[in-house]
Design an enzyme around this catalytic site. Structure first.
Site, PDB file in Angstrom:
ATOM      1  N   ASP A 255       4.731   0.348  11.682  1.00  0.00           N
ATOM      2  CA  ASP A 255       3.735   0.139  11.712  1.00  0.00           C
ATOM      3  C   ASP A 255       3.210  -1.376  11.950  1.00  0.00           C
ATOM      4  OD1 ASP A 255       3.096   1.836  10.148  1.00  0.00           O
ATOM      5  OD2 ASP A 255       3.292   1.650   8.037  1.00  0.00           O
TER       6      ASP A 255
ATOM      7  N   ARG B 266      -5.695  10.830   4.625  1.00  0.00           N
ATOM      8  CA  ARG B 266      -4.329  11.800   5.360  1.00  0.00           C
ATOM      9  C   ARG B 266      -2.823  11.713   4.178  1.00  0.00           C
ATOM     10  NH1 ARG B 266      -7.907  15.347   8.615  1.00  0.00           N
ATOM     11  NH2 ARG B 266      -9.158  13.568   9.584  1.00  0.00           N
TER      12      ARG B 266
ATOM     13  N   CYS C  40      -5.320  12.732  12.905  1.00  0.00           N
ATOM     14  CA  CYS C  40      -5.517  11.678  12.078  1.00  0.00           C
ATOM     15  C   CYS C  40      -5.476  10.922  13.199  1.00  0.00           C
ATOM     16  CB  CYS C  40      -5.220  11.084  11.163  1.00  0.00           C
ATOM     17  SG  CYS C  40      -2.898  10.352  11.466  1.00  0.00           S
TER      18      CYS C  40
ATOM     19  N   ARG D  55      -0.422  15.717  12.158  1.00  0.00           N
ATOM     20  CA  ARG D  55       0.042  15.183  11.348  1.00  0.00           C
ATOM     21  C   ARG D  55       0.288  16.098  10.923  1.00  0.00           C
ATOM     22  NH1 ARG D  55      -1.431   9.490   9.317  1.00  0.00           N
ATOM     23  NH2 ARG D  55       0.103   9.125   7.923  1.00  0.00           N
ATOM     24  N   PRO D  56       2.003  16.422  11.220  1.00  0.00           N
ATOM     25  CA  PRO D  56       1.892  18.108  10.801  1.00  0.00           C
ATOM     26  C   PRO D  56       2.709  17.371   9.088  1.00  0.00           C
ATOM     27  CG  PRO D  56       3.721  17.157  12.143  1.00  0.00           C
ATOM     28  CD  PRO D  56       2.000  16.069  11.960  1.00  0.00           C
ATOM     29  N   ILE D  57       2.738  18.143   8.846  1.00  0.00           N
ATOM     30  CA  ILE D  57       3.306  18.109   6.890  1.00  0.00           C
ATOM     31  C   ILE D  57       4.409  19.663   6.863  1.00  0.00           C
ATOM     32  CG2 ILE D  57       1.337  17.772   5.662  1.00  0.00           C
ATOM     33  CD1 ILE D  57       0.700  20.407   5.365  1.00  0.00           C
ATOM     34  N   ASP D  58       5.021  20.146   8.410  1.00  0.00           N
ATOM     35  CA  ASP D  58       5.802  21.330   7.911  1.00  0.00           C
ATOM     36  C   ASP D  58       7.038  20.856   6.918  1.00  0.00           C
ATOM     37  OD1 ASP D  58       5.795  19.406  10.060  1.00  0.00           O
ATOM     38  OD2 ASP D  58       7.884  20.958  10.810  1.00  0.00           O
ATOM     39  N   LEU D  59       7.550  19.249   6.484  1.00  0.00           N
ATOM     40  CA  LEU D  59       8.399  19.323   6.835  1.00  0.00           C
ATOM     41  C   LEU D  59       8.062  19.130   4.816  1.00  0.00           C
ATOM     42  CD1 LEU D  59      10.006  16.340   8.653  1.00  0.00           C
ATOM     43  CD2 LEU D  59      10.502  18.917   8.543  1.00  0.00           C
TER      44      LEU D  59
ATOM     45  N   ILE E  67       7.325   6.824  16.694  1.00  0.00           N
ATOM     46  CA  ILE E  67       7.465   7.241  15.351  1.00  0.00           C
ATOM     47  C   ILE E  67       6.586   8.888  15.690  1.00  0.00           C
ATOM     48  CG2 ILE E  67       7.245   7.171  12.941  1.00  0.00           C
ATOM     49  CD1 ILE E  67       9.811   6.505  14.290  1.00  0.00           C
TER      50      ILE E  67
ATOM     51  N   ARG F 284      -8.575  -0.650   4.784  1.00  0.00           N
ATOM     52  CA  ARG F 284      -7.516   0.644   3.899  1.00  0.00           C
ATOM     53  C   ARG F 284      -6.089  -0.729   3.749  1.00  0.00           C
ATOM     54  NH1 ARG F 284      -6.079   4.437   7.628  1.00  0.00           N
ATOM     55  NH2 ARG F 284      -5.026   4.746   5.675  1.00  0.00           N
TER      56      ARG F 284
ATOM     57  N   LYS G 233       1.073  -1.229   0.098  1.00  0.00           N
ATOM     58  CA  LYS G 233       0.045  -0.239  -0.215  1.00  0.00           C
ATOM     59  C   LYS G 233       0.565   1.601  -0.085  1.00  0.00           C
ATOM     60  CE  LYS G 233      -1.784   1.930   3.966  1.00  0.00           C
ATOM     61  NZ  LYS G 233      -1.272   2.806   3.888  1.00  0.00           N
ATOM     62  N   ASN G 234       1.780   1.557   0.384  1.00  0.00           N
ATOM     63  CA  ASN G 234       2.860   2.491   0.902  1.00  0.00           C
ATOM     64  C   ASN G 234       3.397   2.776  -0.168  1.00  0.00           C
ATOM     65  OD1 ASN G 234       1.742   2.799   3.521  1.00  0.00           O
ATOM     66  ND2 ASN G 234       3.140   2.463   4.683  1.00  0.00           N
TER      67      ASN G 234
HETATM   68  C1  UD1 Z   1       4.633   6.805   5.633  1.00  0.00           C
HETATM   69  C2  UD1 Z   1       3.378   5.416   6.225  1.00  0.00           C
HETATM   70  C3  UD1 Z   1       2.515   5.096   7.719  1.00  0.00           C
HETATM   71  C4  UD1 Z   1       4.090   5.165   8.371  1.00  0.00           C
HETATM   72  C5  UD1 Z   1       4.815   6.271   8.509  1.00  0.00           C
HETATM   73  C6  UD1 Z   1       6.513   6.257   9.105  1.00  0.00           C
HETATM   74  C7  UD1 Z   1       2.730   5.914   3.935  1.00  0.00           C
HETATM   75  C8  UD1 Z   1       1.482   6.272   2.685  1.00  0.00           C
HETATM   76  N1  UD1 Z   1       2.449   6.189   4.988  1.00  0.00           N
HETATM   77  O1  UD1 Z   1       3.407   7.877   6.555  1.00  0.00           O
HETATM   78  O2  UD1 Z   1       2.374   3.717   7.014  1.00  0.00           O
HETATM   79  O3  UD1 Z   1       2.919   5.095   9.939  1.00  0.00           O
HETATM   80  O4  UD1 Z   1       5.472   6.014   6.964  1.00  0.00           O
HETATM   81  O5  UD1 Z   1       6.991   5.043   9.204  1.00  0.00           O
HETATM   82  O6  UD1 Z   1       3.668   5.721   3.382  1.00  0.00           O
HETATM   83  N2  UD1 Z   1       5.976  14.533  10.323  1.00  0.00           N
HETATM   84  C9  UD1 Z   1       6.457  16.077  10.783  1.00  0.00           C
HETATM   85  N3  UD1 Z   1       6.507  16.930  10.066  1.00  0.00           N
HETATM   86  C10 UD1 Z   1       6.344  15.680   8.582  1.00  0.00           C
HETATM   87  C11 UD1 Z   1       6.157  14.894   8.522  1.00  0.00           C
HETATM   88  C12 UD1 Z   1       6.435  14.515   9.438  1.00  0.00           C
HETATM   89  O7  UD1 Z   1       6.977  15.997  12.201  1.00  0.00           O
HETATM   90  O8  UD1 Z   1       6.179  17.450   7.813  1.00  0.00           O
HETATM   91  C13 UD1 Z   1       6.867  13.195  11.899  1.00  0.00           C
HETATM   92  C14 UD1 Z   1       5.264  12.875  11.796  1.00  0.00           C
HETATM   93  O9  UD1 Z   1       4.176  13.056  13.037  1.00  0.00           O
HETATM   94  C15 UD1 Z   1       5.784  11.420  12.457  1.00  0.00           C
HETATM   95  C16 UD1 Z   1       6.244  11.312  12.029  1.00  0.00           C
HETATM   96  O10 UD1 Z   1       7.320  12.542  11.497  1.00  0.00           O
HETATM   97  O11 UD1 Z   1       5.920  11.899  13.810  1.00  0.00           O
HETATM   98  C17 UD1 Z   1       7.135  10.754  10.375  1.00  0.00           C
HETATM   99  O12 UD1 Z   1       6.204  10.611   9.574  1.00  0.00           O
HETATM  100  P1  UD1 Z   1       6.187  10.486   8.208  1.00  0.00           P
HETATM  101  O13 UD1 Z   1       7.934   9.138   7.693  1.00  0.00           O
HETATM  102  O14 UD1 Z   1       6.320  11.290   7.135  1.00  0.00           O
HETATM  103  O15 UD1 Z   1       4.777   8.995   8.254  1.00  0.00           O
HETATM  104  P2  UD1 Z   1       4.290   8.890   6.758  1.00  0.00           P
HETATM  105  O16 UD1 Z   1       5.122   9.838   5.603  1.00  0.00           O
HETATM  106  O17 UD1 Z   1       3.246  10.588   6.906  1.00  0.00           O
END
Ligand code: UD1
Length: 417
Positions: A306, A92, A116, A121-125, A328, A398, A22-23
């Site tokens: 996961d 998400r 979520c 679920r921050p997206i700042d990065l 994580i 999912r 899926k990922n």
């Molecule tokens: C992906 C996987 C998810 C898995 C996760 C960690 C998909 C669709 N989903 O999620 O199943 O659990 O990797 O292996 O591939 N973070 C920030 N800012 C950001 C982005 C992330 O602070 O801009 C933090 C998140 O809150 C979290 C950590 O970084 O605590 C890891 O997130 P990330 O590796 O981005 O996970 P996803 O890509 O969302």
């Protein structure tokens, strides 16, 4: 309300073919938007998140057909740059489309993914990386308004955390950007390598995927390609944990054993024997599992977050005390309350969960509150004595293809009603 009904304490046996990841599938589908021709993805799992991605691509104007595990995406007719709020809310991780839409359309309007089941679920990065690449982003009332006035340009991006989604968004945006992009502290998950392999097959120039520094030389255009999605290492880990919890002998096939390396030592520590043979892993579990001293979730090649919940379900019937540390996500122990209903003995303190293994679990009515937590309940239900009923199946759907018929074929007494 649909539910799974499990009459537990039955052993599993036989072989299970693991579906595509899926990922990997979701970012590959997003990436096809920047390609210059039809992309055909084989080994795509049949999951609700994949259906949502198909709906997003169709909304964006792509032509998408899907049949027997293959999804064909022709991005030629893409003409929208927004994703409706209801589709963003359904999945998400649809933020993964951001880099692709700005690259293809020069604009994007998306609602903010918000929180979520796993916490914020921050997206700042994602956003700061895309800003460095020339994307102007206006965050307004939960909406992201993005434009690229001077085109995407390569940049040196050093991630403060190796975010999987941010690394994917950067790669997708960088392949057609002007100049070279360097991603430092990039995520190293197998799904990142799959995305880079796919884009390189379409003519991209990405080096270093799977390592901490990835270099992308922007190219003028891409073609389409045919690509086989890698197997789902988390689904494989789930079935292995189910076999372990039920004292079974089971073979998972169509896996890449290397991708499961972070999980295999944990299964071995619990007393299971694992034999690798090509794309197969055979697990033989002892009648009673041993404790797992310490599971710390980490970015790849560490133990995957996961797999934390499925392995916790298995540890709940092991002999002795197992300790879990979730590094994580902030809020990834929602399954614990439901495991307690089944008779598990688990205490949570912040990021740490202490699991005192019990002699047996007992069936009860429980609710899946997230995807992998739902898988943990299925494993616990398979191991428990008596009848377990699980609701909240939309979470499970999912990420797991035909979970009940697969398990029933392996000897479990499980039905969806
Ligand atoms: C992906 C996987 C998810 C898995 C996760 C960690 C998909 C669709 N989903 O999620 O199943 O659990 O990797 O292996 O591939 N973070 C920030 N800012 C950001 C982005 C992330 O602070 O801009 C933090 C998140 O809150 C979290 C950590 O970084 O605590 C890891 O997130 P990330 O590796 O981005 O996970 P996803 O890509 O969302």
């Amino acid at each position: 309300m649909p539910k799974l009904v499990i009459n537990g304490a039955k052993k599993l046996r036989g072989e299970i073919r693991i579906h595509g990841a899926k990922n990997s599938t979701l970012p590959l589908m997003a990436a096809s938007l920047v390609c210059g021709g039809e992309c055909v993805l084989h080994n795509c799992p049949s999951l609700s998140d994949v259906d949502t991605s198909i709906r997003i691509l169709r909304y964006l104007g792509c032509s998408v057909t899907s049949s027997e595990g293959s999804v064909a995406i022709d991005p030629a007719s893409a003409d929208h740059f927004d994703i409706p709020d209801h589709l963003m809310r359904e999945m998400r991780s649809s933020i993964i489309f951001l880099g692709a839409i700005v690259s293809r359309m020069g604009r994007a309007v998306l609602s903010f993914p918000g929180g979520c089941e796993l916490g914020p679920r921050p997206i700042d990065l994602h956003l700061s990386a895309l800003r460095k690449m020339g994307v102007v982003i206006d965050e307004d009332h939960g909406c992201l308004n993005c434009s690229v006035p001077n085109g995407l340009k390569g940049a040196v991006i050093s991630l403060s955390f190796p975010s999987v989604g941010a690394t994917e968004n950067i790669l997708i945006a960088a392949v057609l950007a002007k100049g070279t992009t360097v991603v430092n502290n990039a995520a190293r998950e197998p799904e990142i390598c799959d995305l880079a392999d796919f884009l390189n097959s379409c003519g991209a120039k990405i080096r270093g995927a799977g390592e901490s520094t990835i270099v992308v030389e922007g190219v003028k255009s891409l073609t389409g390609c045919e690509h086989d999605v890698i197997p789902d290492r988390i689904a494989a880990a789930t079935y292995l944990a189910a076999a372990a919890a039920t004292g079974s002998v089971l073979t998972v096939k169509n896996v890449v054993p290397r991708h499961l390396e972070p999980i295999i030592p944990v299964l071995e520590e619990s007393g299971c024997r694992l034999e690798m043979d090509g794309d197969r892993i055979r697990i033989s579990a002892p009648p009673r599992l041993k404790r797992i001293k310490n599971v710390r979730t980490m970015p790849y090649p560490g133990f995957p977050t996961d797999a934390q919940a499925p392995v916790m379900a298995m540890a709940s019937v092991a002999e002795g005390t197992s300790v879990f540390v979730e590094n994580i996500f902030e809020s990834r122990y929602k399954h614990v309350g439901e495991l307690l209903r089944l008779g598990a003995n688990i205490k949570v303190e912040g990021r740490v969960a202490i699991v005192e293994g019990v002699d047996h679990l007992s069936g009860a009515a429980v609710e899946a509150t997230d995807l992998r937590g739902g898988a943990a309940l299925v494993i616990a239900g398979l191991a428990a004595q008596g009848r377990t009923q699980i609701t909240g199946l939309h979470h499970l759907d999912r990420g797991y293809e035909k979970i009940e018929s697969n398990l029933a074929r392996l000897g479990a007494d499980i039905v969806r009603i």
